[in-house]
Design an enzyme around this catalytic site. Sequence first.
Site, PDB file in Angstrom:
ATOM      1  N   GLN A 212      34.362  34.837  26.823  1.00 19.28           N
ATOM      2  CA  GLN A 212      34.491  33.710  27.754  1.00 19.28           C
ATOM      3  C   GLN A 212      33.205  32.892  27.843  1.00 19.28           C
ATOM      4  OE1 GLN A 212      37.169  34.591  31.389  1.00 19.28           O
ATOM      5  NE2 GLN A 212      36.170  36.552  31.002  1.00 19.28           N
ATOM      6  N   LEU A 213      32.089  33.555  28.115  1.00 20.88           N
ATOM      7  CA  LEU A 213      30.825  32.839  28.248  1.00 20.88           C
ATOM      8  C   LEU A 213      30.371  32.270  26.912  1.00 20.88           C
ATOM      9  CD1 LEU A 213      28.399  31.951  29.943  1.00 20.88           C
ATOM     10  CD2 LEU A 213      27.386  34.213  29.538  1.00 20.88           C
TER      11      LEU A 213
ATOM     12  N   ALA B  85      29.389  42.627  25.331  1.00 20.90           N
ATOM     13  CA  ALA B  85      29.537  43.654  26.379  1.00 20.90           C
ATOM     14  C   ALA B  85      30.876  44.350  26.235  1.00 20.90           C
ATOM     15  CB  ALA B  85      29.432  43.023  27.767  1.00 20.90           C
ATOM     16  N   TYR B  86      30.930  45.566  26.716  1.00 20.83           N
ATOM     17  CA  TYR B  86      32.180  46.297  26.875  1.00 20.83           C
ATOM     18  C   TYR B  86      32.636  46.035  28.308  1.00 20.83           C
ATOM     19  CZ  TYR B  86      35.510  50.206  26.698  1.00 20.83           C
ATOM     20  OH  TYR B  86      36.643  50.972  26.713  1.00 20.83           O
TER      21      TYR B  86
ATOM     22  N   TRP C  70      33.367  38.251  38.896  1.00 22.63           N
ATOM     23  CA  TRP C  70      34.719  37.689  38.824  1.00 22.63           C
ATOM     24  C   TRP C  70      34.779  36.506  37.841  1.00 22.63           C
ATOM     25  CZ3 TRP C  70      37.400  37.509  44.305  1.00 22.63           C
ATOM     26  CH2 TRP C  70      37.220  38.740  44.947  1.00 22.63           C
TER      27      TRP C  70
ATOM     28  N   THR D  30      26.332  42.495  36.121  1.00 29.30           N
ATOM     29  CA  THR D  30      27.529  42.430  36.959  1.00 29.30           C
ATOM     30  C   THR D  30      27.284  42.815  38.416  1.00 29.30           C
ATOM     31  OG1 THR D  30      29.743  43.447  37.229  1.00 29.30           O
ATOM     32  CG2 THR D  30      28.059  44.804  36.229  1.00 29.30           C
TER      33      THR D  30
ATOM     34  N   TYR E 106      31.626  51.488  34.073  1.00 29.88           N
ATOM     35  CA  TYR E 106      31.206  50.166  33.622  1.00 29.88           C
ATOM     36  C   TYR E 106      29.952  49.720  34.365  1.00 29.88           C
ATOM     37  CZ  TYR E 106      31.170  45.066  33.382  1.00 29.88           C
ATOM     38  OH  TYR E 106      30.778  43.756  33.244  1.00 29.88           O
TER      39      TYR E 106
END
Length: 296
Positions: free
Chosen positions: A15-16, A65-66, A156, A108, A132
């Site tokens: 996404q990023l 990232a996972y 989010w 996160t 995570y």
Amino acid sequence: MADKPTILVTGSNGQLGMELRELADKFSEYHFLFTTKEALPVNELKKMREFFSAYSPSYFINCAAYTAVDKAENEEETDTVFDINANCLDFLADLCEEYQTKLIHLSTDYVFDGTATRPYKEDDPTHPINAYGASKLMGENYVLNGTDAIVFRTSWVYSSYGKNFVKTMLRLMSEREEIKVVNDQTGSPTYAADLAEAILQIIAGGKWQKGIYHYSNAGEITWFDFANAIAEISKSKCRVLPISTADYPTKAARPAYSVLDKTKIQQTFHIKLKPWKESLARCLSKLQHTITSLPS
């Protein structure tokens, strides 16, 4: 291109990463290298060293990232989760130090346990309640151990790209007359396009100050509020009903409250936060022509 600073972006199909791709042309003073997890896996250290040797990037934005939070709880996934989100970062931080590369790493809100009653500041005690979050916290520690790095904690995240809550809600709303969404987890959405812009503004601004920074859109809501806003803006007739976390058990525990205090990033880099609902409307507008044909 040789006279331009190079920005390496790993995990650029996420996404990023995709939002950074969209913005690259607006930052033409930099040469961007976008790599995927298939072409340049961050946990294959030999490949990473060869890449740094060939390109010597000025900046490294690590979007790899996972992120499968529930799957990360499976014992057979533990090594993979910590390998990608934590262990390889010890080596990557040293690599950045060796090549004098400024590192930007994404973390996160899940590094917190969710018991706070006011937005979390960067120096508040961390206490992740799932694998995570634990892996991301370990990664933070490796990155910040002497490296010239900035860690962005965000929350989010959604985008017109990839899999995320917004796209899942749109799909479910197109299939069902009603959906149930938890109303006792509070946080702040982050439109990945806004985060990408903030990252590149900080790089281009020339004022680099290492450390941890919190970033999300402005405001705090529950997942139920978020889903209601998606229905409202997309003009869906689907009813959104509130339920408790206890009514929707997941393998990984989620923090009940994970709102991030963004004062530090605003004061240090003069970043202006966009209201969450405004950003959601922009994302939904971008998705509008594909709403009825989203993959299931």
